[in-house]
Design a protein around this motif. Structure first.
Motif, short mmCIF file in Angstrom:
data_model
loop_
_atom_site.label_atom_id
_atom_site.label_comp_id
_atom_site.label_asym_id
_atom_site.label_seq_id
_atom_site.Cartn_x
_atom_site.Cartn_y
_atom_site.Cartn_z
N GLY A 35 1.07 -0.87 -0.52
CA GLY A 35 0.01 -0.17 0.12
C GLY A 35 1.20 1.25 0.05
N TRP A 36 -0.17 2.23 0.24
CA TRP A 36 0.74 3.35 0.23
C TRP A 36 0.18 4.13 1.60
N TYR A 37 1.22 5.11 2.02
CA TYR A 37 0.74 5.60 3.00
C TYR A 37 1.08 7.53 2.87
N ARG A 38 0.91 8.25 3.48
CA ARG A 38 1.55 9.91 3.26
C ARG A 38 1.32 10.13 4.66
N VAL A 48 -3.37 5.23 3.00
CA VAL A 48 -3.84 6.37 1.89
C VAL A 48 -4.41 5.30 0.97
N ALA A 49 -3.83 4.40 0.60
CA ALA A 49 -4.72 3.13 -0.25
C ALA A 49 -3.70 1.57 -0.06
N GLU A 50 -4.43 0.36 -0.17
CA GLU A 50 -3.50 -0.79 -0.03
C GLU A 50 -4.08 -1.76 -0.79
N ILE A 51 -3.57 -2.26 -1.31
CA ILE A 51 -4.07 -3.59 -2.08
C ILE A 51 -3.71 -5.01 -1.72
N PRO A 52 -4.43 -5.96 -1.15
CA PRO A 52 -4.16 -6.99 -0.77
C PRO A 52 -3.52 -8.19 -1.48
N VAL A 63 -9.44 10.06 0.00
CA VAL A 63 -9.14 9.96 -1.46
C VAL A 63 -9.65 8.72 -2.35
N LYS A 64 -10.46 8.42 -1.44
CA LYS A 64 -12.02 7.32 -2.07
C LYS A 64 -12.45 8.40 -3.52
N GLY A 65 -12.99 6.90 -4.64
CA GLY A 65 -12.87 8.02 -5.98
C GLY A 65 -12.17 8.60 -6.63
N ARG A 66 -11.08 8.91 -6.36
CA ARG A 66 -10.16 9.92 -6.63
C ARG A 66 -9.19 8.88 -6.67
N SER A 84 -7.86 14.60 -9.72
CA SER A 84 -8.23 15.08 -8.94
C SER A 84 -7.56 15.65 -7.58
N LEU A 85 -6.47 16.13 -8.00
CA LEU A 85 -5.61 16.49 -7.08
C LEU A 85 -5.72 17.70 -6.01
#
Length: 115
Positions: A35-38, A48-52, A63-66, A84-85
């Motif tokens: 995943g990603w952190y910030r 921010v987001a993670e993928i298992p 960040v959902k949807g963007r 859509s930053l």
């Protein structure tokens, strides 16, 4: 030694997009989740987001949807597409990988969004 190397940060305009990448020195299937952190100035590091390895990806509400996270097995790389930053997306973005007996971090890549 597991290494995660990020790239793709830089300056973007508000409403624009950036694609980051995180290349792992081992097969990404080694990890239970990537995943990603910030971390923004003066703030704590946040997911921010993670993928298992299996199952659906997870996104922070902010960040959902963007943002969209994806992976390329052949390249042992994961990609977050930042779309859509907003100015509040300005932060150092860190790649993260976890397995049963280890947590690994990349060196971070700076994303700056100008309004």
């Amino acid at each position: 030694q597991v290494q995660l190397v990020e790239s793709g940060g830089g300056l973007a305009q508000s409403g624009g997009s950036l694609e980051l990448s995180c290349a792992a020195s081992y097969s990404i299937w080694l990890f239970k989740v990537m995943g990603w952190y910030r971390q923004a100035p003066g703030k704590e590091r946040e997911l921010v987001a993670e993928i298992p390895r299996t199952g659906t990806s997870h996104y922070a509400d902010s960040v959902k949807g963007r943002f969209t996270i994806s992976r390329d097995k052949a390249k042992n790389t994961i990609y977050p597409l930042l779309d859509s930053l907003k100015s509040e997306d300005t932060a150092v973005y860190y790649c993260n990988a976890r397995r049963d007996y280890g947590i690994y971090w990349g060196q971070g890549t700076l994303v700056t969004v100008s309004s």
